[in-house]
Scaffold this motif. Structure first.
Motif, short mmCIF file in Angstrom:
data_model
loop_
_atom_site.label_atom_id
_atom_site.label_comp_id
_atom_site.label_asym_id
_atom_site.label_seq_id
_atom_site.Cartn_x
_atom_site.Cartn_y
_atom_site.Cartn_z
N ARG A 24 4.70 3.05 -3.25
CA ARG A 24 3.67 2.74 -2.26
C ARG A 24 4.28 2.36 -0.92
NH1 ARG A 24 0.85 -0.38 -5.36
NH2 ARG A 24 1.82 -2.32 -4.72
N ASN A 25 5.46 1.78 -0.95
CA ASN A 25 6.11 1.33 0.27
C ASN A 25 7.05 2.37 0.88
OD1 ASN A 25 4.89 -1.19 0.31
ND2 ASN A 25 6.40 -2.09 -1.06
N ARG A 26 7.18 3.51 0.20
CA ARG A 26 8.03 4.56 0.75
C ARG A 26 7.38 5.19 1.97
NH1 ARG A 26 9.19 6.80 -4.40
NH2 ARG A 26 7.59 8.36 -3.95
N ILE A 27 8.19 5.72 2.84
CA ILE A 27 7.71 6.48 3.98
C ILE A 27 8.06 7.94 3.73
CG2 ILE A 27 7.89 6.87 6.47
CD1 ILE A 27 8.60 3.93 6.76
N SER A 28 7.05 8.79 3.70
CA SER A 28 7.26 10.20 3.44
C SER A 28 8.16 10.81 4.51
CB SER A 28 5.90 10.92 3.42
OG SER A 28 6.07 12.31 3.45
N GLY A 29 8.86 11.87 4.12
CA GLY A 29 9.75 12.54 5.07
C GLY A 29 9.03 13.39 6.09
N ASN A 30 7.71 13.46 6.01
CA ASN A 30 6.93 14.25 6.97
C ASN A 30 5.69 13.44 7.38
OD1 ASN A 30 6.57 16.58 8.52
ND2 ASN A 30 5.14 17.46 7.04
N THR A 31 5.95 12.32 8.05
CA THR A 31 4.90 11.34 8.36
C THR A 31 4.51 11.37 9.83
OG1 THR A 31 5.56 9.84 6.57
CG2 THR A 31 4.37 8.86 8.41
N ILE A 32 3.21 11.27 10.06
CA ILE A 32 2.67 11.10 11.41
C ILE A 32 2.21 9.66 11.55
CG2 ILE A 32 0.90 11.79 13.07
CD1 ILE A 32 2.89 13.99 12.57
N LEU A 33 2.72 8.96 12.53
CA LEU A 33 2.36 7.56 12.76
C LEU A 33 1.02 7.48 13.47
CD1 LEU A 33 3.29 4.58 12.64
CD2 LEU A 33 4.38 4.93 14.86
N GLU A 34 0.12 6.65 12.93
CA GLU A 34 -1.20 6.43 13.53
C GLU A 34 -1.23 5.10 14.28
OE1 GLU A 34 -4.68 8.18 10.83
OE2 GLU A 34 -3.48 6.68 9.80
N ILE A 35 -1.77 5.12 15.48
CA ILE A 35 -1.96 3.88 16.25
C ILE A 35 -3.41 3.83 16.72
CG2 ILE A 35 -1.17 2.47 18.18
CD1 ILE A 35 1.43 4.02 18.19
N ASP A 36 -4.10 2.79 16.36
CA ASP A 36 -5.51 2.64 16.73
C ASP A 36 -5.64 1.57 17.81
OD1 ASP A 36 -8.21 2.48 16.96
OD2 ASP A 36 -8.62 2.14 14.85
N PHE A 37 -5.96 2.01 19.03
CA PHE A 37 -6.13 1.08 20.15
C PHE A 37 -7.59 0.67 20.32
CE2 PHE A 37 -2.28 3.48 21.35
CZ PHE A 37 -1.41 2.43 21.62
N GLY A 38 -8.42 0.97 19.33
CA GLY A 38 -9.86 0.75 19.46
C GLY A 38 -10.27 -0.69 19.69
N ASN A 39 -9.45 -1.64 19.22
CA ASN A 39 -9.79 -3.06 19.39
C ASN A 39 -9.04 -3.72 20.54
OD1 ASN A 39 -11.67 -3.31 17.21
ND2 ASN A 39 -9.95 -3.17 15.80
N GLY A 40 -8.36 -2.92 21.33
CA GLY A 40 -7.67 -3.48 22.49
C GLY A 40 -6.27 -3.95 22.17
#
Length: 587
Positions: free
Chosen positions: A33-49
């Motif tokens: 569960r804590n692994r990071i896949s070798g083909n990952t897209i990082l998500e950043i949500d600025f919706g709350n400022g």
């Protein structure tokens, strides 16, 4: 009897084996569960400022609003640029609100991420819905591609600054503001004594938004490949529908969220995984570099005497001089600390509190520990006072700073109390015992003393600016006058040293202690943040520094806006020697 003992031993062995198997499966599941896949897209949500920092208070842990800390975004993008598992980033921009300076900090980080060769995508349902979308769109333009929902709009409408004036309200209440300031640009007084801009206030406000607009236009035009002059004319026709925005090359596609994500998957591969910023931070952990330590001290909110406080429901913070001063003393005392980065985001406040913090900044330099100030969205008046003697000051082009001046006085409430049928009588030993009483006007002698206090405080401020910034006293007085500047203008007149944010501050700190920019260092927060258990079961402080260094949770600093100001004014000798910036709303 022997067979019974044998049976118990067998049951114990089987139970132990089962426990080991369960633990192993649990550990393996956790690792997976804590692994990071070798083909990952990082998500950043600025919706709350964005916020400078999330307070570590007990209640705040359960009342958080999901706002992103600026440094978390900056440092994560820096790490992700070098992380081979991260193939790109997708940001949900949302509606903000964002300050122009905060947007510039994030934009610079996104641009550095793109320099690694990895793509960056921005998606928004809309850039404004009945509100301006300037800053949200400004942030989005740092990304390679901008996607907007077909029903959305691009509310580019030009930049506006608006100030609130309460004189009319005070007149209706029969409350008399007896306030004065140094000098003509110190607009914090005007909100109580005027009904509109004075000539100096208007000229200053216009110059601020002109400076902000200049950088805003240049950055967006460069990002979108549009001529700056043409883009300037284009804004005059805003706002735009999503369809018009596409035709004008202001966005790249009209798509819903699912279409955007499918598009990214098709480009990056079917095995693409998406990972949000909070989980990415948890999984990469905190680097524990050995060797030199750089102290990081946050100075957020209005400056007061006493300890720092946070409202656990609103997240509003107060910069307590005792807490910040104790943090500096701890950093000075720590033998591993080679330099200090002081992040200032404050409109000012108490002159005495500001001077307390200023003294510790001087002591840090005297102790041989370089001090770099990184200014956030605002660092004016008292916020500049606590910054001015740093070895180096870094600001964003649209940071609001300067306001070297002072405002002081009181609200006379006797007229309001008369309307309410409330009367007072008093006895005193000396006439000046009524100086700070809100029910009486200043006598001429008391008003003269107020003028002397303003002159003395203003002279102290300007003299320290001249010393800290290596300016002549004549030039410092010329720059001062209570005038507010953007970071870009402040650089030109010598109030700051360079433009930038956290990365530039830490790079400069490394350089000043003789380290290469790529050399890892440990970043240590001061004051120390209490853990959950320390807040409940922690031992009592051993000395005054231990007691002062922590932040209190305090619901009393909830801001009820106009009503709160009026009610506070009823008992207000509180404008005494305030290094306070009238922070306009810039949209």
């Amino acid at each position: 009897m022997g067979w019974f003992i044998y049976l118990l031993a067998l049951i114990g062995a089987i139970s132990l084996i089962a426990l080991i198997i369960v633990a192993t499966i649990g550990f393996s599941t956790a690792r997976a569960r804590n692994r990071i896949s070798g083909n990952t897209i990082l998500e950043i949500d600025f919706g709350n400022g964005l916020v400078e920092t999330n307070p570590a208070g007990f209640i705040n842990r359960f009342a958080g609003k999901g706002q992103l800390q600026i440094r978390d975004v900056v440092s994560s993008l820096e790490f992700a640029a070098k992380d081979r598992r991260i193939k790109g980033v997708i940001a949900h921009i949302g509606g903000g609100p964002f300050s122009y300076a905060d947007v510039q900090e994030i934009r610079n980080s996104v641009i550095r991420f793109k320099d690694s060769g990895k793509p960056a995508f921005a998606f928004a349902e809309t850039f404004g819905e009945g509100t301006q979308g300037n800053t949200a769109y400004y942030m989005a333009t740092a990304f390679d591609s901008i996607f907007i929902q077909p029903s959305g709009e691009l509310a580019l409408t030009g930049i506006l600054s608006q100030s609130q004036f309460l004189k009319g309200t005070l007149d209706k209440l029969d409350v008399g503001p007896e306030i004065d300031a140094r000098e003509e640009y110190k607009a914090a007084r005007n909100q109580f004594t005027e009904t509109k801009y004075t000539a100096a206030h208007r000229e200053m406000a216009q110059s601020i938004i002109n400076s902000v607009r200049e950088v805003f236009l240049s950055d967006i035009a460069e990002a979108r490949g549009i001529d700056t002059a043409a883009f300037s004319k284009l804004i005059a026709d805003g706002p735009f529908s999503a369809e018009d925005a596409l035709k004008l090359n202001l966005v790249d596609a009209l798509q819903y969220r699912d279409q955007v994500y499918n598009r990214i998957k098709e480009s990056a591969g079917k095995k693409t995984r998406f990972l949000n910023l909070a989980n990415y931070i948890k999984r990469i952990g905190i680097p524990r570099a050995s060797g030199k330590t750089i102290a990081l001290i946050y100075g957020n909110g209005t400056i007061t005497q006493g300890r720092s406080r946070v409202n656990p429901l609103t997240g509003e913070t107060v910069m307590g001089a005792q807490t910040i001063a104790a943090a500096f003393r701890a950093a000075i005392k720590d033998k591993n600390v080679g330099a200090i980065v002081f992040r200032v985001n404050s409109p000012g406040g108490s002159y005495i509190g500001s001077d307390m913090i200023w003294r510790e900044t001087v002591r840090a330099k005297e102790a041989g520990k370089p001090l770099i100030v990184s200014m956030g969205s605002v660092a004016g008046s008292g916020g500049y006072f606590v910054s001015m003697s740093a070895d180096k000051i870094i600001a964003q082009p649209s940071t609001i700073t300067g306001s070297i001046g002072v405002v002081s006085g009181k609200f006379v409430t006797s007229g309001l109390y008369n309307k309410l049928g409330v009367t007072f009588d008093r006895v005193f030993t000396d006439l000046n015992a009524t100086t700070y009483l809100s029910e009486t006007s200043y006598t001429q002698e008391q008003w003269n003393y107020l003028q002397k206090t303003l002159d003395r405080t203003y002279k102290d401020f300007v003299t320290k600016v001249a010393s800290g910034r290596n300016l002549t006293l004549e030039n410092a007085y010329k720059i001062a006058k209570g005038r507010v500047y953007t970071g870009k203008v402040a650089l030109a007149i010598g109030l700051v040293d360079t433009l930038g944010g956290f990365p530039e501050a830490f790079a400069l700190a490394k350089k000043m202690i003789g380290l290469r920019e790529d050399k890892p260092v440990r970043i240590k927060r001061f004051p120390k943040q209490k853990t959950f258990w320390e807040q409940i079961f922690g031992k009592p402080p051993e000395n005054s520094d231990d007691a002062e260094i922590y932040t209190d949770e305090n619901m009393s600093i909830i801001d009820n806006g106009l009503l709160n100001r009026i009610l506070e004014g009823l008992e207000m000798p509180a404008l005494q020697n305030r290094l306070l910036l009238d922070t306009p709303i810039i949209r």
